[in-house]
Design an enzyme around this catalytic site. Structure first.
Site: not given
Ligand code: KIV
Length: 265
Positions: A45-46, A84, A114, A116, A184
């Site tokens: 989600d970056s 994500d 993934k 968090e 992280e």
């Molecule tokens: O969103 C993302 O790219 C991430 C990584 C930095 C692990 O969660």
């Protein structure tokens, strides 16, 4: 070559083989990343920050994640694609979380998701996603979706209490059945202790050299993201692209482009 699977990553840890993870958001770079031999492509989600120019990741939507995950999945043949889960796609209820995780698999073409947060907070949710046969990668330490609660992008687990909590959180994610955990921004000595105390791979970002694998945001390692202490610029694509754009503008203005070579009779 067979596709990397969530299950096979655990075998890599056992064999002492390091795991290389990169983020990707579009077709051409996802293809190049896959061809480079990376083990996991994370559609993070970056993308909200590095592709969409937003201040943080909080406004990224499920539809945006499905869109980018689908593009990346169509380019990647060998690596494991992890989609994500964005803010509020799994925090509201386990049912919504399963539906949204399922969208990343069915519509996005990912092989895993993934999210968090620790099992101590999201145990029912993680269990429900796993019960739907969707592999889950955990993410603890600095959790960018919780920045307002954390008070900013800070290293986590610096004091004794934080260290103990993070070790417990890593064990909780292992016990519940996650196939790997992103750590992280945690001190390197803590990441080492966590890595040695669990059987599933740890994937570090700002977590030192002793994790089982490393992940970087593609734009950061190509000089097109923000400077962070834990990232490394392997090639300054940002500077190279700017030079190319400036040359083009100057040649168009001067009439040097196009020449006969780029024209039809
Ligand atoms: O969103 C993302 O790219 C991430 C990584 C930095 C692990 O969660």
């Amino acid at each position: 070559m067979p596709r990397v699977s969530a299950v096979s990553l655990r075998d890599r840890k056992k064999a002492g083989e390091k795991i290389a993870v990169l983020t990707a958001y579009d077709f051409p770079t996802a293809k190049l990343i896959d061809q480079s031999g990376v083990d996991v492509v994370l559609v993070g989600d970056s993308c909200g920050m590095v592709v969409m120019g937003r201040e943080n990741t909080l406004s990224v939507t499920m539809d945006e994640m499905v869109y980018h995950t689908r593009i990346v999945s169509s380019a990647v043949e060998r690596a494991l694609v992890v989609g994500d889960m964005p803010f509020l796609s799994y925090q509201v209820s386990p049912q919504e979380a399963v539906r949204n995780a399922g969208r990343l698999i069915v519509e996005g073409g990912a092989q895993a998701v993934k999210l968090e947060g620790p099992a101590q907070r999201f145990g029912d949710t993680i269990r429900a996603i796993l019960d739907a046969s969707i592999p889950v990668m955990g993410h603890i330490g600095l959790q960018p979706q919780s920045i307002h609660q954390l008070g900013g992008y800070k290293v986590q687990g610096r004091d004794a209490e934080g260290r103990t909590r993070l070790i417990e959180e890593a064990k909780g994610l292992e016990q519940i059945g996650c196939f790997a955990i992103v750590l992280e921004c945690v001190p390197a000595s803590l990441a080492k202790e966590i890595t040695e105390s669990i059987s599933i791979p740890t994937i570090g970002i700002g977590a030192g050299p002793d994790c089982d694998g490393q992940v970087l945001v593609m734009h950061d390692m190509l000089g097109m993201g923000k400077y962070t202490k834990f990232s490394k610029v392997y090639f300054d694509a940002g500077a190279a692209m700017k030079t190319a754009f400036e040359s083009y503008v100057s040649e168009v203005k001067s009439g040097a482009f196009p020449t006969a070579e780029h024209s039809f009779e």
